[in-house]
Design a protein around this motif. Structure first.
Motif, PDB file in Angstrom:
ATOM      1  N   THR A  46      17.594  12.767   6.351  1.00  0.00           N
ATOM      2  CA  THR A  46      18.995  12.368   6.429  1.00  0.00           C
ATOM      3  C   THR A  46      19.561  12.605   7.820  1.00  0.00           C
ATOM      4  OG1 THR A  46      19.237  13.084   4.115  1.00  0.00           O
ATOM      5  CG2 THR A  46      21.251  12.652   5.342  1.00  0.00           C
ATOM      6  N   PHE A  47      20.300  11.614   8.331  1.00  0.00           N
ATOM      7  CA  PHE A  47      20.998  11.778   9.608  1.00  0.00           C
ATOM      8  C   PHE A  47      22.193  12.718   9.403  1.00  0.00           C
ATOM      9  CE2 PHE A  47      19.206   7.427  10.374  1.00  0.00           C
ATOM     10  CZ  PHE A  47      18.409   7.786  11.457  1.00  0.00           C
ATOM     11  N   ILE A  48      22.390  13.642  10.362  1.00  0.00           N
ATOM     12  CA  ILE A  48      23.523  14.565  10.294  1.00  0.00           C
ATOM     13  C   ILE A  48      24.114  14.716  11.694  1.00  0.00           C
ATOM     14  CG2 ILE A  48      22.602  15.892   8.340  1.00  0.00           C
ATOM     15  CD1 ILE A  48      21.811  18.055  10.426  1.00  0.00           C
ATOM     16  N   VAL A  49      25.329  15.266  11.750  1.00  0.00           N
ATOM     17  CA  VAL A  49      25.937  15.659  13.018  1.00  0.00           C
ATOM     18  C   VAL A  49      26.591  17.011  12.795  1.00  0.00           C
ATOM     19  CG1 VAL A  49      28.114  14.466  12.540  1.00  0.00           C
ATOM     20  CG2 VAL A  49      27.478  14.982  14.903  1.00  0.00           C
ATOM     21  N   GLN A  50      26.473  17.901  13.794  1.00  0.00           N
ATOM     22  CA  GLN A  50      27.002  19.257  13.642  1.00  0.00           C
ATOM     23  C   GLN A  50      27.606  19.737  14.952  1.00  0.00           C
ATOM     24  OE1 GLN A  50      24.668  22.240  11.401  1.00  0.00           O
ATOM     25  NE2 GLN A  50      24.820  23.552  13.225  1.00  0.00           N
ATOM     26  N   ARG A  51      28.782  20.321  14.878  1.00  0.00           N
ATOM     27  CA  ARG A  51      29.434  20.925  16.044  1.00  0.00           C
ATOM     28  C   ARG A  51      30.294  22.097  15.566  1.00  0.00           C
ATOM     29  NH1 ARG A  51      30.162  18.360  21.102  1.00  0.00           N
ATOM     30  NH2 ARG A  51      28.173  17.355  21.636  1.00  0.00           N
ATOM     31  N   ILE A  53      34.023  23.802  15.737  1.00  0.00           N
ATOM     32  CA  ILE A  53      35.411  23.461  16.032  1.00  0.00           C
ATOM     33  C   ILE A  53      36.304  24.563  15.478  1.00  0.00           C
ATOM     34  CG2 ILE A  53      35.551  22.012  13.962  1.00  0.00           C
ATOM     35  CD1 ILE A  53      37.659  20.335  15.441  1.00  0.00           C
ATOM     36  N   ASN A  54      37.196  25.061  16.308  1.00  0.00           N
ATOM     37  CA  ASN A  54      38.115  26.134  15.916  1.00  0.00           C
ATOM     38  C   ASN A  54      37.375  27.340  15.337  1.00  0.00           C
ATOM     39  OD1 ASN A  54      40.305  24.454  16.622  1.00  0.00           O
ATOM     40  ND2 ASN A  54      40.313  23.522  14.573  1.00  0.00           N
ATOM     41  N   GLY A  55      36.196  27.600  15.886  1.00  0.00           N
ATOM     42  CA  GLY A  55      35.424  28.752  15.437  1.00  0.00           C
ATOM     43  C   GLY A  55      34.626  28.524  14.178  1.00  0.00           C
ATOM     44  N   ASN A  56      34.702  27.338  13.593  1.00  0.00           N
ATOM     45  CA  ASN A  56      33.983  27.021  12.361  1.00  0.00           C
ATOM     46  C   ASN A  56      32.909  25.973  12.638  1.00  0.00           C
ATOM     47  OD1 ASN A  56      35.666  28.671  10.679  1.00  0.00           O
ATOM     48  ND2 ASN A  56      37.236  27.073  10.822  1.00  0.00           N
ATOM     49  N   THR A  57      31.731  26.191  12.064  1.00  0.00           N
ATOM     50  CA  THR A  57      30.653  25.215  12.197  1.00  0.00           C
ATOM     51  C   THR A  57      30.835  24.124  11.157  1.00  0.00           C
ATOM     52  OG1 THR A  57      29.104  26.867  13.024  1.00  0.00           O
ATOM     53  CG2 THR A  57      28.166  24.845  12.112  1.00  0.00           C
ATOM     54  N   ARG A  58      30.889  22.886  11.619  1.00  0.00           N
ATOM     55  CA  ARG A  58      31.053  21.757  10.719  1.00  0.00           C
ATOM     56  C   ARG A  58      29.803  20.885  10.772  1.00  0.00           C
ATOM     57  NH1 ARG A  58      34.375  24.077   8.233  1.00  0.00           N
ATOM     58  NH2 ARG A  58      36.609  23.596   8.108  1.00  0.00           N
ATOM     59  N   ASP A  83      35.724  13.166  17.721  1.00  0.00           N
ATOM     60  CA  ASP A  83      36.779  13.855  16.965  1.00  0.00           C
ATOM     61  C   ASP A  83      36.729  15.356  17.225  1.00  0.00           C
ATOM     62  OD1 ASP A  83      37.777  11.538  15.840  1.00  0.00           O
ATOM     63  OD2 ASP A  83      36.520  11.680  14.033  1.00  0.00           O
ATOM     64  N   PHE A  84      35.521  15.908  17.195  1.00  0.00           N
ATOM     65  CA  PHE A  84      35.372  17.346  17.426  1.00  0.00           C
ATOM     66  C   PHE A  84      35.916  17.752  18.789  1.00  0.00           C
ATOM     67  CE2 PHE A  84      31.539  17.208  14.401  1.00  0.00           C
ATOM     68  CZ  PHE A  84      32.308  17.641  13.331  1.00  0.00           C
ATOM     69  N   VAL A  85      35.580  16.958  19.817  1.00  0.00           N
ATOM     70  CA  VAL A  85      36.020  17.256  21.175  1.00  0.00           C
ATOM     71  C   VAL A  85      37.544  17.228  21.270  1.00  0.00           C
ATOM     72  CG1 VAL A  85      36.015  16.414  23.565  1.00  0.00           C
ATOM     73  CG2 VAL A  85      33.883  16.479  22.257  1.00  0.00           C
ATOM     74  N   ARG A  86      38.176  16.308  20.546  1.00  0.00           N
ATOM     75  CA  ARG A  86      39.640  16.212  20.563  1.00  0.00           C
ATOM     76  C   ARG A  86      40.308  17.252  19.663  1.00  0.00           C
ATOM     77  NH1 ARG A  86      38.038  10.826  20.461  1.00  0.00           N
ATOM     78  NH2 ARG A  86      38.323  10.701  18.200  1.00  0.00           N
ATOM     79  N   GLY A  87      39.488  18.087  18.989  1.00  0.00           N
ATOM     80  CA  GLY A  87      40.050  19.123  18.116  1.00  0.00           C
ATOM     81  C   GLY A  87      40.358  18.644  16.725  1.00  0.00           C
ATOM     82  N   VAL A  88      39.836  17.466  16.360  1.00  0.00           N
ATOM     83  CA  VAL A  88      40.060  16.909  15.023  1.00  0.00           C
ATOM     84  C   VAL A  88      38.883  17.275  14.134  1.00  0.00           C
ATOM     85  CG1 VAL A  88      40.371  14.806  13.669  1.00  0.00           C
ATOM     86  CG2 VAL A  88      41.413  15.007  15.949  1.00  0.00           C
ATOM     87  N   ASP A  89      39.183  17.908  13.003  1.00  0.00           N
ATOM     88  CA  ASP A  89      38.145  18.310  12.053  1.00  0.00           C
ATOM     89  C   ASP A  89      38.044  17.246  10.959  1.00  0.00           C
ATOM     90  OD1 ASP A  89      36.505  19.449  10.156  1.00  0.00           O
ATOM     91  OD2 ASP A  89      37.371  21.441  10.330  1.00  0.00           O
ATOM     92  N   PRO A  90      36.992  16.425  10.940  1.00  0.00           N
ATOM     93  CA  PRO A  90      36.880  15.363   9.922  1.00  0.00           C
ATOM     94  C   PRO A  90      36.885  15.905   8.498  1.00  0.00           C
ATOM     95  CG  PRO A  90      35.317  15.007  11.707  1.00  0.00           C
ATOM     96  CD  PRO A  90      35.895  16.374  11.906  1.00  0.00           C
ATOM     97  N   LYS A  91      36.258  17.064   8.286  1.00  0.00           N
ATOM     98  CA  LYS A  91      36.237  17.629   6.927  1.00  0.00           C
ATOM     99  C   LYS A  91      37.634  18.061   6.508  1.00  0.00           C
ATOM    100  CE  LYS A  91      31.540  19.025   5.922  1.00  0.00           C
ATOM    101  NZ  LYS A  91      30.690  20.108   5.371  1.00  0.00           N
ATOM    102  N   ALA A  92      38.391  18.628   7.461  1.00  0.00           N
ATOM    103  CA  ALA A  92      39.756  19.040   7.149  1.00  0.00           C
ATOM    104  C   ALA A  92      40.622  17.825   6.838  1.00  0.00           C
ATOM    105  CB  ALA A  92      40.349  19.821   8.314  1.00  0.00           C
ATOM    106  N   GLN A  93      40.403  16.734   7.594  1.00  0.00           N
ATOM    107  CA  GLN A  93      41.151  15.512   7.325  1.00  0.00           C
ATOM    108  C   GLN A  93      40.868  14.997   5.923  1.00  0.00           C
ATOM    109  OE1 GLN A  93      40.243  12.711  10.514  1.00  0.00           O
ATOM    110  NE2 GLN A  93      42.311  13.017  11.313  1.00  0.00           N
ATOM    111  N   LYS A  94      39.597  15.075   5.539  1.00  0.00           N
ATOM    112  CA  LYS A  94      39.223  14.617   4.201  1.00  0.00           C
ATOM    113  C   LYS A  94      39.869  15.468   3.135  1.00  0.00           C
ATOM    114  CE  LYS A  94      35.178  13.678   1.306  1.00  0.00           C
ATOM    115  NZ  LYS A  94      33.693  13.721   1.232  1.00  0.00           N
TER     116      LYS A  94
END
Length: 416
Positions: A46-51, A53-58, A83-94
């Motif tokens: 499975t393709f994944i992406v990880q970074r 953000i705000n001290g949390n691994t997403r 999104d991560f670079v701009r400080g936007v957390d996709p999981k938080a948005q969801k």
């Protein structure tokens, strides 16, 4: 975690399941944070992406390698990384966009310790009283909307119960007139009394409104634990909470003959004996409905319910009166009742939905009560018999306190 240049060929060469039997991550040497997750148990890649953000691994799952092309997966990964670079957390948005229905499902899934009845109450309360918000995002529910809905629920429940009482009163009044026309004056007087009783049984709706908003607050807080950006809960009623009054509904002494007669006239022997057991033992609804024959010691005249089957989580050894003993002996003599005292065809093997039984009793007697009202009736009668408070709390499996003295006195209670 190995780093490789991800290409269609290199991905195809990765073995799945991984020989180690564990999940392995292969990170792309060109795009930091983009990679392939390989299962240790199946052939999934499975393709994944990880970074961070705000001290949390997403970590976000993009899709299976046998469904998405590498170029498309890489493009999606770049979007998430942006999104991560701009400080936007996709999981938080969801999470912030989660609807009330999704929040309810998520909470019930997470709370594995909740009993089946508690789950049904959560769902019926939210889906019943907050149905207009079910498919709206949680964050769209405002404090003003909560305050307005809190007031409305109370009014709706009160109006519905008043209408129901008026319908029952009208029915008994018609029966009283018909009986009087035939010269059956005793029956007419009885019907008029039932009409008056139906009108006197009103509900304010305060408890239902409070419960709905407390459940909403619980769901919000559960969702906010995963997403701090949701902000404060809109359920801040403070002094607007309705005052809670302890329920006092029970079968009064003057109502008992009519109530008992209506129960005994039920066509269902299972339903009749179930209601009688509630009345004569003070057992909780589910404890009585799920009672197994293995818990019934007819020789010692004791009902022994294990801790796993009680609401309190404490075992209950309940002595039988002669009436209860004789009823259970009669039920046992019927045979073919399976493991449960109150057998029913279905997944559980015992009766589950019993409201219809109380509806039939109410229709015949004009006395509308619930299973817990019978428990309250049992307690009231027991108190009038000068049973000690400690003995009474033990009989209904209430906590006796944390002191060793209380604990020892429980074991000294006679059971025969």
């Amino acid at each position: 975690m190995p780093s490789v240049k991800l290409t269609e060929k290199s991905i195809a060469k990765i073995k799945a399941p991984d020989p180690s039997g564990k999940q392995v991550l292969y990170w792309d040497a060109d795009l930091r944070g983009f990679g392939v997750r390989v299962s240790g148990a199946t052939n999934d890649k499975t393709f994944i992406v990880q970074r961070t953000i705000n001290g949390n691994t997403r970590r976000i799952t993009i899709g299976p390698t046998n469904v998405l092309a590498l170029a498309e997966a890489r493009a999606r990964a770049q979007g998430y990384i942006g999104d991560f670079v701009r400080g936007v957390d996709p999981k938080a948005q969801k999470a912030a966009g989660a609807t009330l229905r999704q929040a309810l499902d998520d909470y019930l899934k997470a709370r594995k310790d909740l009993r089946p009845l508690s789950r049904r109450v959560y769902r019926s309360t939210v889906e019943g009283h907050l149905s207009m918000w079910l498919d709206q995002p949680l964050t769209s529910i405002t404090r003003e909307a909560v305050e307005a809905r809190h007031r409305a629920i109370a009014d709706e429940v009160e109006a519905r119960c008043a209408a129901e009482g008026e319908r029952h009163a009208a029915m008994w009044s018609r029966r009283a007139e018909a009986a009087a026309a035939r010269g059956w004056m005793d029956a007419a007087a009885n019907h008029r009394a039932r009409a008056a009783s139906a009108l006197s049984r009103r509900r304010s709706g305060h408890a239902a409104a409070n419960a709905a908003m407390k459940n909403l607050r619980t769901l919000w807080n559960h969702a906010a634990d995963k997403n701090v950006d949701m902000g404060a809960t809109p359920v801040k009623l403070r002094k607007m909470w309705h005052p809670s009054q302890p329920r006092e509904r029970m079968v009064r002494s003057e109502e008992m003959p009519a109530f008992y007669r209506a129960v005994m006239e039920l066509k269902s022997a299972v339903g009749r004996d179930y209601i009688l057991l509630l009345l004569l033992t003070g057992l909780r609804r589910a404890e009585a409905a799920s009672l197994r024959w293995s818990y019934v010691d007819l020789q010692a005249r004791v009902i022994r319910i294990p801790a796993a089957n009680t609401k309190s989580g404490r075992k209950l050894d309940l002595p039988m009166t002669d009436v209860v003993h004789d009823m259970l002996v009669a039920r046992r003599a019927i045979g073919n009742t399976g493991e449960h005292v109150f057998f029913a065809a279905g997944k559980t093997g015992h009766i589950m939905e019993t409201k219809y039984l109380f509806d039939r009793v109410a229709k015949a007697s004009g006395i509308r009560i619930s299973a817990h009202d019978l428990r309250r009736t049992y307690l009231t009668v027991a108190e009038s018999c000068d049973i000690s408070p400690i003995a009474l709390r033990a009989l209904v499996n209430h906590s006796l306190g944390k002191s060793s003295a209380c604990a020892s006195r429980r074991s000294e209670l006679p059971i025969s």
